[in-house]
Scaffold this motif. Structure first.
Motif, PDB file in Angstrom:
ATOM      1  N   SER A  54       0.999  -1.348   0.112  1.00 15.27           N
ATOM      2  CA  SER A  54       0.062   0.549  -0.286  1.00 15.27           C
ATOM      3  C   SER A  54       0.858   1.406   0.162  1.00 15.27           C
ATOM      4  O   SER A  54       0.413   2.475  -0.562  1.00 15.27           O
ATOM      5  CB  SER A  54      -1.012   0.029   1.256  1.00 15.27           C
ATOM      6  OG  SER A  54      -0.153   0.082   2.541  1.00 15.27           O
ATOM      7  N   GLY A  55       1.975   0.604   0.477  1.00 16.11           N
ATOM      8  CA  GLY A  55       3.013   2.240   0.354  1.00 16.11           C
ATOM      9  C   GLY A  55       2.957   2.766   1.977  1.00 16.11           C
ATOM     10  O   GLY A  55       3.361   4.120   2.405  1.00 16.11           O
ATOM     11  N   CYS A  56       1.973   2.925   2.643  1.00 18.13           N
ATOM     12  CA  CYS A  56       1.486   3.356   3.961  1.00 18.13           C
ATOM     13  C   CYS A  56       2.847   2.994   5.268  1.00 18.13           C
ATOM     14  O   CYS A  56       3.165   3.979   6.036  1.00 18.13           O
ATOM     15  CB  CYS A  56       0.550   2.324   4.350  1.00 18.13           C
ATOM     16  SG  CYS A  56      -1.109   3.011   3.708  1.00 18.13           S
ATOM     17  N   SER A  57       3.182   2.044   5.198  1.00 20.03           N
ATOM     18  CA  SER A  57       4.993   1.334   5.981  1.00 20.03           C
ATOM     19  C   SER A  57       6.181   1.613   4.876  1.00 20.03           C
ATOM     20  O   SER A  57       5.916   0.618   4.338  1.00 20.03           O
ATOM     21  CB  SER A  57       4.120  -0.114   6.169  1.00 20.03           C
ATOM     22  OG  SER A  57       5.179  -0.703   7.431  1.00 20.03           O
ATOM     23  N   LYS A  58       7.154   2.283   5.657  1.00 22.92           N
ATOM     24  CA  LYS A  58       8.409   2.056   5.313  1.00 22.92           C
ATOM     25  C   LYS A  58       9.250   1.870   6.267  1.00 22.92           C
ATOM     26  O   LYS A  58       8.919   2.300   7.369  1.00 22.92           O
ATOM     27  CB  LYS A  58       8.785   3.504   4.406  1.00 22.92           C
ATOM     28  CG  LYS A  58       7.436   3.564   3.300  1.00 22.92           C
ATOM     29  CD  LYS A  58       7.958   5.315   3.171  1.00 22.92           C
ATOM     30  CE  LYS A  58       6.631   5.312   2.026  1.00 22.92           C
ATOM     31  NZ  LYS A  58       7.161   7.092   1.162  1.00 22.92           N
ATOM     32  N   TYR A  59      10.172   1.313   5.628  1.00 16.94           N
ATOM     33  CA  TYR A  59      11.122   0.655   6.666  1.00 16.94           C
ATOM     34  C   TYR A  59      12.712   0.922   6.261  1.00 16.94           C
ATOM     35  O   TYR A  59      12.855   0.546   5.233  1.00 16.94           O
ATOM     36  CB  TYR A  59      10.842  -0.741   6.855  1.00 16.94           C
ATOM     37  CG  TYR A  59      11.685  -0.764   8.222  1.00 16.94           C
ATOM     38  CD1 TYR A  59      13.117  -1.431   8.331  1.00 16.94           C
ATOM     39  CD2 TYR A  59      12.213  -0.403   9.502  1.00 16.94           C
ATOM     40  CE1 TYR A  59      13.863  -2.286   9.469  1.00 16.94           C
ATOM     41  CE2 TYR A  59      12.544  -1.100  10.676  1.00 16.94           C
ATOM     42  CZ  TYR A  59      13.526  -1.397  10.914  1.00 16.94           C
ATOM     43  OH  TYR A  59      14.241  -2.058  12.012  1.00 16.94           O
ATOM     44  N   TYR A  60      13.733   1.250   6.991  1.00 18.64           N
ATOM     45  CA  TYR A  60      15.173   1.359   6.542  1.00 18.64           C
ATOM     46  C   TYR A  60      15.933   1.232   7.087  1.00 18.64           C
ATOM     47  O   TYR A  60      16.432   1.332   8.055  1.00 18.64           O
ATOM     48  CB  TYR A  60      15.170   3.188   6.014  1.00 18.64           C
ATOM     49  CG  TYR A  60      14.609   4.060   5.553  1.00 18.64           C
ATOM     50  CD1 TYR A  60      12.938   4.480   6.303  1.00 18.64           C
ATOM     51  CD2 TYR A  60      14.954   4.217   3.856  1.00 18.64           C
ATOM     52  CE1 TYR A  60      12.420   5.063   5.130  1.00 18.64           C
ATOM     53  CE2 TYR A  60      13.229   4.575   3.075  1.00 18.64           C
ATOM     54  CZ  TYR A  60      12.660   5.130   3.213  1.00 18.64           C
ATOM     55  OH  TYR A  60      11.631   5.739   3.463  1.00 18.64           O
ATOM     56  N   ALA A  61      17.344   0.766   6.541  1.00 16.17           N
ATOM     57  CA  ALA A  61      18.174   0.581   7.349  1.00 16.17           C
ATOM     58  C   ALA A  61      19.138   1.860   8.357  1.00 16.17           C
ATOM     59  O   ALA A  61      18.773   3.003   7.517  1.00 16.17           O
ATOM     60  CB  ALA A  61      19.576  -0.307   6.467  1.00 16.17           C
ATOM     61  N   ASP A  62      19.299   1.541   9.260  1.00 17.78           N
ATOM     62  CA  ASP A  62      20.236   3.246   9.956  1.00 17.78           C
ATOM     63  C   ASP A  62      20.906   3.511   8.830  1.00 17.78           C
ATOM     64  O   ASP A  62      21.268   5.182   9.094  1.00 17.78           O
ATOM     65  CB  ASP A  62      20.817   2.186  10.986  1.00 17.78           C
ATOM     66  CG  ASP A  62      20.075   1.648  12.699  1.00 17.78           C
ATOM     67  OD1 ASP A  62      20.519   1.289  13.099  1.00 17.78           O
ATOM     68  OD2 ASP A  62      18.675   2.444  12.097  1.00 17.78           O
ATOM     69  N   SER A  63      21.742   3.139   8.130  1.00 18.05           N
ATOM     70  CA  SER A  63      22.662   3.105   7.618  1.00 18.05           C
ATOM     71  C   SER A  63      22.216   4.345   6.226  1.00 18.05           C
ATOM     72  O   SER A  63      23.064   5.212   6.115  1.00 18.05           O
ATOM     73  CB  SER A  63      23.919   2.210   6.689  1.00 18.05           C
ATOM     74  OG  SER A  63      23.117   1.412   6.010  1.00 18.05           O
ATOM     75  N   VAL A  64      21.355   4.439   6.002  1.00 18.48           N
ATOM     76  CA  VAL A  64      20.205   5.479   5.351  1.00 18.48           C
ATOM     77  C   VAL A  64      19.545   6.337   5.495  1.00 18.48           C
ATOM     78  O   VAL A  64      19.190   7.070   4.986  1.00 18.48           O
ATOM     79  CB  VAL A  64      20.467   4.329   3.872  1.00 18.48           C
ATOM     80  CG1 VAL A  64      21.343   3.508   2.833  1.00 18.48           C
ATOM     81  CG2 VAL A  64      18.831   3.601   4.227  1.00 18.48           C
ATOM     82  N   LYS A  65      18.521   5.795   6.759  1.00 14.82           N
ATOM     83  CA  LYS A  65      17.837   6.801   7.574  1.00 14.82           C
ATOM     84  C   LYS A  65      18.397   8.158   7.878  1.00 14.82           C
ATOM     85  O   LYS A  65      18.954   8.676   8.027  1.00 14.82           O
ATOM     86  CB  LYS A  65      17.267   6.522   8.938  1.00 14.82           C
ATOM     87  CG  LYS A  65      16.330   6.641   9.294  1.00 14.82           C
ATOM     88  CD  LYS A  65      15.875   5.674  10.569  1.00 14.82           C
ATOM     89  CE  LYS A  65      15.978   3.724  10.521  1.00 14.82           C
ATOM     90  NZ  LYS A  65      15.835   3.516  12.069  1.00 14.82           N
ATOM     91  N   GLY A  66      17.064   8.630   6.394  1.00 16.79           N
ATOM     92  CA  GLY A  66      17.330  10.434   6.747  1.00 16.79           C
ATOM     93  C   GLY A  66      18.007  10.803   5.782  1.00 16.79           C
ATOM     94  O   GLY A  66      18.192  12.089   5.035  1.00 16.79           O
ATOM     95  N   ARG A  67      18.286   9.743   4.962  1.00 20.81           N
ATOM     96  CA  ARG A  67      18.783  10.463   3.345  1.00 20.81           C
ATOM     97  C   ARG A  67      18.273   9.664   2.343  1.00 20.81           C
ATOM     98  O   ARG A  67      18.395  10.077   1.173  1.00 20.81           O
ATOM     99  CB  ARG A  67      20.082   9.398   3.797  1.00 20.81           C
ATOM    100  CG  ARG A  67      21.262  10.561   4.764  1.00 20.81           C
ATOM    101  CD  ARG A  67      22.620   9.756   3.940  1.00 20.81           C
ATOM    102  NE  ARG A  67      23.873   8.530   4.434  1.00 20.81           N
ATOM    103  CZ  ARG A  67      23.694   7.322   3.688  1.00 20.81           C
ATOM    104  NH1 ARG A  67      23.775   8.197   2.452  1.00 20.81           N
ATOM    105  NH2 ARG A  67      23.785   6.737   3.227  1.00 20.81           N
TER     106      ARG A  67
END
Length: 122
Positions: A54-67
């Protein structure tokens, strides 16, 4: 069955941006969680980001979070990875993948693209 083709990789200077795209074929694209993974030379493939159907939930590796930002357009059967403030350590082949489970585990993804090279110069 889903076929995935990545594009958008290239050479960029540190601090720059790239936008990767992953075009999918197959009627059930919107049913899949989509993930991005990277593999640096001599290293194992690792998780970067994922997005639910749905695109409603996203998750990132710590190394790329915020970038990095993952997004998808189900109508166009495409998933994107916007990469900002790139660092030399981001240099790798980037792969998109499709799976049913909402997870970071590589083994949970059933379909993979061929990868696109991203090179960040210092």
């Amino acid at each position: 069955q889903v076929q995935l083709v990545e594009s958008g990789g290239g050479l960029v200077q540190a601090g720059g941006s790239l936008r990767l795209s992953c075009a999918a074929s197959g009627r059930t694209f919107s049913s899949y969680t989509m993930g991005w993974f990277l593999q640096a030379p001599g290293k194992e493939r690792e998780f970067v980001a994922r997005i639910t159907w749905s695109g409603c939930s996203k998750y990132y590796a710590d190394s790329v979070k915020g970038r990095f930002t993952i997004s998808r357009d189900n109508a166009k059967k495409t998933v994107f990875l916007q990469m900002n403030r790139l660092k030399p350590e981001d240099t790798a082949v980037y792969y998109c993948a499709a799976g049913i489970d909402n997870t970071q585990r590589l083994s949970s993804y059933d379909y993979w693209g061929q990868g696109t090279q991203v090179t960040v110069s210092s």
